[in-house]
Scaffold this active site. Sequence first.
Site, PDB file in Angstrom:
ATOM      1  N   LYS A 264       0.835  -1.214   0.000  1.00  0.00           N
ATOM      2  CA  LYS A 264       0.000   0.000   0.000  1.00  0.00           C
ATOM      3  C   LYS A 264       0.863   1.255   0.000  1.00  0.00           C
ATOM      4  O   LYS A 264       1.734   1.416   0.842  1.00  0.00           O
ATOM      5  CB  LYS A 264      -0.909  -0.020   1.231  1.00  0.00           C
ATOM      6  CG  LYS A 264      -1.744   1.251   1.443  1.00  0.00           C
ATOM      7  CD  LYS A 264      -2.705   1.115   2.633  1.00  0.00           C
ATOM      8  CE  LYS A 264      -3.403   2.421   2.960  1.00  0.00           C
ATOM      9  NZ  LYS A 264      -4.324   2.304   4.125  1.00  0.00           N
ATOM     10  N   ASP A 269      -3.011   9.955   4.090  1.00  0.00           N
ATOM     11  CA  ASP A 269      -4.400   9.509   4.204  1.00  0.00           C
ATOM     12  C   ASP A 269      -5.188  10.463   5.097  1.00  0.00           C
ATOM     13  O   ASP A 269      -5.147  10.366   6.322  1.00  0.00           O
ATOM     14  CB  ASP A 269      -4.449   8.079   4.778  1.00  0.00           C
ATOM     15  CG  ASP A 269      -5.867   7.547   4.879  1.00  0.00           C
ATOM     16  OD1 ASP A 269      -6.786   8.172   4.296  1.00  0.00           O
ATOM     17  OD2 ASP A 269      -6.053   6.496   5.534  1.00  0.00           O
ATOM     18  N   LYS A 276     -10.870  12.118   8.336  1.00  0.00           N
ATOM     19  CA  LYS A 276     -10.442  11.695   9.669  1.00  0.00           C
ATOM     20  C   LYS A 276     -10.463  12.888  10.610  1.00  0.00           C
ATOM     21  O   LYS A 276     -10.286  14.021  10.177  1.00  0.00           O
ATOM     22  CB  LYS A 276      -8.982  11.175   9.601  1.00  0.00           C
ATOM     23  CG  LYS A 276      -8.805   9.827   8.951  1.00  0.00           C
ATOM     24  CD  LYS A 276      -7.328   9.435   8.965  1.00  0.00           C
ATOM     25  CE  LYS A 276      -7.096   8.122   8.244  1.00  0.00           C
ATOM     26  NZ  LYS A 276      -7.684   6.963   8.928  1.00  0.00           N
ATOM     27  N   ASP A 287       1.295   6.063   5.806  1.00  0.00           N
ATOM     28  CA  ASP A 287       0.341   5.142   5.175  1.00  0.00           C
ATOM     29  C   ASP A 287       0.857   4.538   3.861  1.00  0.00           C
ATOM     30  O   ASP A 287       0.140   3.813   3.180  1.00  0.00           O
ATOM     31  CB  ASP A 287      -1.005   5.864   4.958  1.00  0.00           C
ATOM     32  CG  ASP A 287      -2.189   4.932   5.078  1.00  0.00           C
ATOM     33  OD1 ASP A 287      -2.039   3.840   5.673  1.00  0.00           O
ATOM     34  OD2 ASP A 287      -3.272   5.280   4.560  1.00  0.00           O
ATOM     35  N   ASP A 346     -12.496   6.500   3.588  1.00  0.00           N
ATOM     36  CA  ASP A 346     -11.311   6.259   4.428  1.00  0.00           C
ATOM     37  C   ASP A 346     -10.875   4.787   4.373  1.00  0.00           C
ATOM     38  O   ASP A 346      -9.803   4.446   4.854  1.00  0.00           O
ATOM     39  CB  ASP A 346     -11.617   6.675   5.874  1.00  0.00           C
ATOM     40  CG  ASP A 346     -10.360   6.863   6.714  1.00  0.00           C
ATOM     41  OD1 ASP A 346      -9.252   6.879   6.129  1.00  0.00           O
ATOM     42  OD2 ASP A 346     -10.486   6.984   7.950  1.00  0.00           O
ATOM     43  N   GLU A 348      -9.625   3.318   1.942  1.00  0.00           N
ATOM     44  CA  GLU A 348      -9.051   3.528   0.608  1.00  0.00           C
ATOM     45  C   GLU A 348      -7.944   2.535   0.265  1.00  0.00           C
ATOM     46  O   GLU A 348      -7.695   2.266  -0.907  1.00  0.00           O
ATOM     47  CB  GLU A 348      -8.510   4.956   0.482  1.00  0.00           C
ATOM     48  CG  GLU A 348      -7.083   5.186   1.011  1.00  0.00           C
ATOM     49  CD  GLU A 348      -6.907   4.954   2.502  1.00  0.00           C
ATOM     50  OE1 GLU A 348      -7.921   4.952   3.217  1.00  0.00           O
ATOM     51  OE2 GLU A 348      -5.765   4.746   2.956  1.00  0.00           O
ATOM     52  N   ARG A 350      -7.712  -0.683   0.591  1.00  0.00           N
ATOM     53  CA  ARG A 350      -8.197  -1.864  -0.131  1.00  0.00           C
ATOM     54  C   ARG A 350      -8.548  -1.530  -1.576  1.00  0.00           C
ATOM     55  O   ARG A 350      -8.487  -2.399  -2.445  1.00  0.00           O
ATOM     56  CB  ARG A 350      -9.378  -2.479   0.641  1.00  0.00           C
ATOM     57  CG  ARG A 350     -10.574  -1.596   0.777  1.00  0.00           C
ATOM     58  CD  ARG A 350     -11.494  -1.987   1.946  1.00  0.00           C
ATOM     59  NE  ARG A 350     -10.896  -1.650   3.243  1.00  0.00           N
ATOM     60  CZ  ARG A 350     -11.465  -1.872   4.419  1.00  0.00           C
ATOM     61  NH1 ARG A 350     -12.662  -2.449   4.486  1.00  0.00           N
ATOM     62  NH2 ARG A 350     -10.874  -1.527   5.539  1.00  0.00           N
TER      63      ARG A 350
HETATM   64  N1  BES Z   1      -4.594   4.011   6.965  1.00  0.00           N
HETATM   65  C1  BES Z   1      -5.735   3.672   7.717  1.00  0.00           C
HETATM   66  C2  BES Z   1      -5.473   2.595   8.772  1.00  0.00           C
HETATM   67  C3  BES Z   1      -4.550   2.960   9.900  1.00  0.00           C
HETATM   68  C4  BES Z   1      -5.052   3.431  11.089  1.00  0.00           C
HETATM   69  C5  BES Z   1      -3.178   2.767   9.783  1.00  0.00           C
HETATM   70  C6  BES Z   1      -4.192   3.743  12.129  1.00  0.00           C
HETATM   71  C7  BES Z   1      -2.316   3.079  10.828  1.00  0.00           C
HETATM   72  C8  BES Z   1      -2.832   3.563  12.003  1.00  0.00           C
HETATM   73  C9  BES Z   1      -6.824   3.153   6.790  1.00  0.00           C
HETATM   74  O1  BES Z   1      -6.844   3.681   5.528  1.00  0.00           O
HETATM   75  C10 BES Z   1      -8.140   3.476   7.413  1.00  0.00           C
HETATM   76  O2  BES Z   1      -8.426   4.628   7.544  1.00  0.00           O
HETATM   77  N2  BES Z   1      -8.901   2.445   7.758  1.00  0.00           N
HETATM   78  C11 BES Z   1     -10.181   2.629   8.360  1.00  0.00           C
HETATM   79  C12 BES Z   1     -11.122   1.635   7.735  1.00  0.00           C
HETATM   80  C13 BES Z   1     -12.561   1.835   8.126  1.00  0.00           C
HETATM   81  C14 BES Z   1     -13.068   3.125   7.497  1.00  0.00           C
HETATM   82  C15 BES Z   1     -13.352   0.659   7.654  1.00  0.00           C
HETATM   83  C16 BES Z   1     -10.040   2.353   9.858  1.00  0.00           C
HETATM   84  O3  BES Z   1      -9.306   1.458  10.239  1.00  0.00           O
HETATM   85  O4  BES Z   1     -10.663   3.078  10.625  1.00  0.00           O
HETATM   86 ZN    ZN Z   2      -5.079   4.422   4.823  1.00  0.00          ZN
HETATM   87 MN    MN Z   3      -7.955   5.451   5.395  1.00  0.00          MN
END
Ligand code: BES
Ligand code: ZN
Ligand code: MN
Length: 499
Positions: A264, A269, A276, A287, A346, A348, A350
């Site tokens: 990734k 992000d 966020k 990220d 968010d 994103e 995947r």
């Molecule tokens: N990049 C984040 C995940 C992340 C969170 C990495 C904290 C490192 C530290 C990812 O893109 C994300 O925002 N995931 C969301 C998914 C949700 C919207 C289903 C999450 O984990 O809240």
């Molecule tokens: Zn992310």
């Molecule tokens: Mn995200």
Amino acid sequence: MASSTFELPARGSFPTVELAKKAPKQADALLIATFAGEEGLEVPGTSLLGSSALRSTYEALAAVGATGKAGEIVKVPAPQKAGAAQVIALGLGDVEALDDEALRRAAGSAARGTAGVGTIVTTLADFGVTAAVEGLILGGYAYRGIRSTELTDKEQPASFIVVADKSVSEEFEAARTVAESVLLARDLVNAPANELYPESYADFLSGQAKEAGLDVEVLDEKQLEKQGFGGILAVGKGSARPPRLVRLSWKPKKAKKHVALVGKGITFDTGGISLKPGNGMWDMISDMGGSAAMAATIIAAAKLKLPVQITATLPLAENMPGSGATRPGDVITHYGGLTSEVLNTDAEGRLVLSDAIARASEDKPDYLIETATLTGAQIVALGSRTSGIMGSEVFRDRLAEIGREVGENAWAMPLLEEHDEEIKSQAADIRNINAKREGGMEFAGTYLKQFVGEGIEWAHIDIAGPSWNGSAPRGYTPKRATGVPVRTVVAALREIAEA
Ligand code: BES
Ligand code: ZN
Ligand code: MN
């Protein structure tokens, strides 16, 4: 084409580590090992000190209360004619409990505790060559950011001269190559997102990869459009900085197996329209840690000349809420044709990874290893130091084991049967988030599974926590970027190459 026009504005500093058959006549310090025995401090023999010098060093250490406990660093004046002003005693703890990880951690503490010392001669490799070299380099790395001032003398990492037999030189060089690759991943992850964005990142990777003898292909936004990379484009659309897809390949003649690597590469992000919260958002500069790790891994594999074919597919995009951004409810078409309802922008990672996995699968690799800072749920489930690994059961389990063997803790996680139903959408083939909050890490794994080609052994490594150290340095893990899981994937490639 120029090999690269973009350079990182700042890189971490780290100690030099050289192998020598014999100790030099003069150095600033000798670094020796100590153990915590049942009756207190123990000082094992070392070629750096004769028996009477060893005895007086023991006495000096005992007098200042050295215990030999793991990671302890005690500095005492060196005995006469030792060829150095001081002896630095590094505690390795209980001799029975000494394994590679304990040595790596202690060596890391030693490297962190010796900035400004100068030249240090050591026989630490007597206890393990790879672990000593990795510990010194990884632990001695320090990122001080983009500054107007130079490193002070006190901040200057030490120069280690490791005294050991010449017969270990191959292992020594390989360990240094791997450790320096981990630092490449760290440097990339530590870079701020105003400097490192898809175009500059792709440019930098091209330069590094060509230097290592890899083939390089970079798709820009027009080519992505033409070839139908709808996931990468959907994420990149909200940013003024367009996305890229980087493909790096290593094709040695003797290869029997082909491994696809995917990582990734979200250079920042924000969450996109599903923005966020502001607090702590800045660490989303990390990220792109999955792509940095996979780029560093394939570069390491090339430098090690591993006899296995490797192709890295790295989707790079910036997830911003600009006026062109994807909206919640939009339906996108992934590379290969599967459609997806984007219910949360968010989620994103995947979206870009699925395009990359579908593309990588077209090459029909034997294995596909993908890694990503994918879900906050990973951190909830396993904490911030242990990766979650999903995928083909046997391969997944083996990768988790390798991770634990190399000191990059990992744990196998299941994909959940119920998610095969819950991923269905009313508006498209699949949806990008689960209606329920539970099992968020596993749901993301199920999403990715849709894109893995038939018959490919695959593993997905969620490194949301382990790729970044938000706390104080420990062992050989500095603050900020850790470089996880470079050493795990390099070890897996070695194993596949040998099979
Ligand atoms: N990049 C984040 C995940 C992340 C969170 C990495 C904290 C490192 C530290 C990812 O893109 C994300 O925002 N995931 C969301 C998914 C949700 C919207 C289903 C999450 O984990 O809240
Ligand atoms: Zn992310
Ligand atoms: Mn995200």
